[in-house]
Design an enzyme around this catalytic site. Structure first.
Site, mmCIF file in Angstrom:
data_model
loop_
_atom_site.group_PDB
_atom_site.id
_atom_site.type_symbol
_atom_site.label_atom_id
_atom_site.label_comp_id
_atom_site.label_asym_id
_atom_site.label_seq_id
_atom_site.Cartn_x
_atom_site.Cartn_y
_atom_site.Cartn_z
ATOM 1 N N LYS A 53 -1.319 13.722 61.140
ATOM 2 C CA LYS A 53 -0.952 14.868 61.980
ATOM 3 C C LYS A 53 -2.189 15.455 62.649
ATOM 4 O O LYS A 53 -2.170 15.780 63.835
ATOM 5 C CB LYS A 53 -0.226 15.930 61.128
ATOM 6 C CG LYS A 53 1.192 15.495 60.760
ATOM 7 C CD LYS A 53 1.843 16.344 59.678
ATOM 8 C CE LYS A 53 3.171 15.716 59.272
ATOM 9 N NZ LYS A 53 3.864 16.423 58.192
ATOM 10 N N GLN A 97 2.872 21.163 54.142
ATOM 11 C CA GLN A 97 3.277 19.801 53.787
ATOM 12 C C GLN A 97 4.070 19.803 52.477
ATOM 13 O O GLN A 97 3.648 20.396 51.485
ATOM 14 C CB GLN A 97 2.024 18.907 53.672
ATOM 15 C CG GLN A 97 2.322 17.442 53.468
ATOM 16 C CD GLN A 97 3.041 16.797 54.658
ATOM 17 O OE1 GLN A 97 2.863 17.180 55.803
ATOM 18 N NE2 GLN A 97 3.865 15.796 54.385
ATOM 19 N N ASP A 120 8.123 22.955 61.936
ATOM 20 C CA ASP A 120 8.882 21.962 61.162
ATOM 21 C C ASP A 120 10.393 22.176 61.311
ATOM 22 O O ASP A 120 11.185 21.297 60.971
ATOM 23 C CB ASP A 120 8.545 22.115 59.666
ATOM 24 C CG ASP A 120 7.685 20.982 59.137
ATOM 25 O OD1 ASP A 120 7.753 19.871 59.692
ATOM 26 O OD2 ASP A 120 6.959 21.220 58.158
HETATM 27 N N1 GUN Z 1 7.167 15.879 53.826
HETATM 28 C C1 GUN Z 1 7.880 14.807 54.236
HETATM 29 N N2 GUN Z 1 8.305 14.985 55.499
HETATM 30 C C2 GUN Z 1 7.876 16.192 55.896
HETATM 31 C C3 GUN Z 1 7.984 16.932 57.108
HETATM 32 O O1 GUN Z 1 8.610 16.520 58.095
HETATM 33 N N3 GUN Z 1 7.357 18.135 57.111
HETATM 34 C C4 GUN Z 1 6.696 18.620 56.048
HETATM 35 N N4 GUN Z 1 6.148 19.832 56.153
HETATM 36 N N5 GUN Z 1 6.562 17.970 54.910
HETATM 37 C C5 GUN Z 1 7.148 16.753 54.853
#
Ligand code: GUN
Length: 285
Positions: A53, A97, A120
């Protein structure tokens, strides 16, 4: 093989290139989109996702900052960080996350993020807006799934769509978004009876279960669009989707590979949401 491969990597790349141009224009107006990424503990998969990211942000021109907290972080410390980021004018998007270590209350953390910075799309306010069809941040993976289907050029109106998996992050939102495109949607899960028969009716099949190669070629209607959200690490350390690609690609009309299908789209959509958040914060949208 008869299926056309839906190249998520290429689609993601072209979205990121469009965003790079848009970000350059925003910077010309004194606006630099900013994303804060919060990671707690040392889960290796989460570390890889967070690095990806941050790299994508740099590529697009988005400012990013990482807040890496130790696994033993207390709930209140994490909430305090989120509240601080909510107030920070340089930060337009906040991503915590997941999964968080067990002692932390994931819901409480997500609910503390300002819905206008919730890139998100996990905050209940954004989930609610999505369900009633109001403008909102769409969750990144479901948004990516819909974008890949859109790019096949197939009109979903009246089509039978089957989603396997009912998670809050993927299955449920994908079902809502397919419904908004006028598909007739069935959501299947671990208690569903005769899953293969239901799958065989699907013009569009979305697999988001987290079980390597569970969906076999003879579960698929000839010509169907098959979107594989699964990312499963095999004993051989290779990545496997939820769909058995070798057999499914003989039957499907379109299919996403793993890796290189849905995965890269998640990050592209996160970048898109962050740019959108910055524009909104400056009254540009
Ligand atoms: N963990 C697995 N997929 C995601 C996601 O799309 N966003 C976040 N914040 N954590 C994740």
């Amino acid at each position: 093989m008869s299926a056309k491969i839906i190249d998520g990597k290429a689609v993601s790349q072209s979205i990121r290139e469009e965003l790079r141009t848009e970000v350059a224009a925003l910077k010309g107006r004194g606006i630099t989109p900013g994303l804060a990424v919060v990671i707690v503990g040392d889960d290796p998969a989460s570390r890889v996702y967070v690095n990806n990211k941050k790299r994508a942000c740099a590529e697009v021109g988005i400012y990013s900052e990482e807040h890496a907290l130790p696994a033993g972080t207390r709930q209140e410390e994490l909430l305090e960080l989120v509240r601080r980021l909510n107030q920070d004018p340089a930060i337009h998007g906040i991503l915590v996350q997941l999964p968080l270590p067990d002692h932390l209350d994931e819901k409480a953390v997500l609910n503390t993020i300002d819905p206008d910075k919730d890139v998100d799309g996990f905050h209940p306010v954004n989930v609610g807006r999505m369900v009633v069809g109001e403008p909102c941040f769409l969750p990144c993976t479901p948004h990516g799934v819909l974008e890949l289907i859109r790019r096949t050029g197939i009109d979903l109106t009246g089509k039978r769509a089957v989603v396997i998996g009912r998670s809050n992050i993927v299955g449920k939102p994908v079902a809502i978004l397919l419904l908004q495109q006028n598909a007739t949607v069935t959501v299947c899960h671990s208690k569903t009876r005769d899953l293969p028969a239901i799958c065989r009716e699907a013009d569009v099949l979305v697999a988001a279960v987290g079980r390597a190669e569970m969906v076999k070629g003879d579960w698929i209607k000839p010509g169907a669009v098959v979107i594989d959200v699964g990312v499963n690490r095999g004993g051989d350390h290779k990545l496997y989707g939820d769909v058995e690609f070798a057999s499914a690609s003989q039957v499907a009309g379109y299919i996403t590979p793993v890796p290189g299908g849905v995965g890269p789209m998640t990050i592209a959509m996160l970048m898109k949401n962050t740019v959108q958040a910055a524009k909104r914060a400056h009254g540009l949208e």
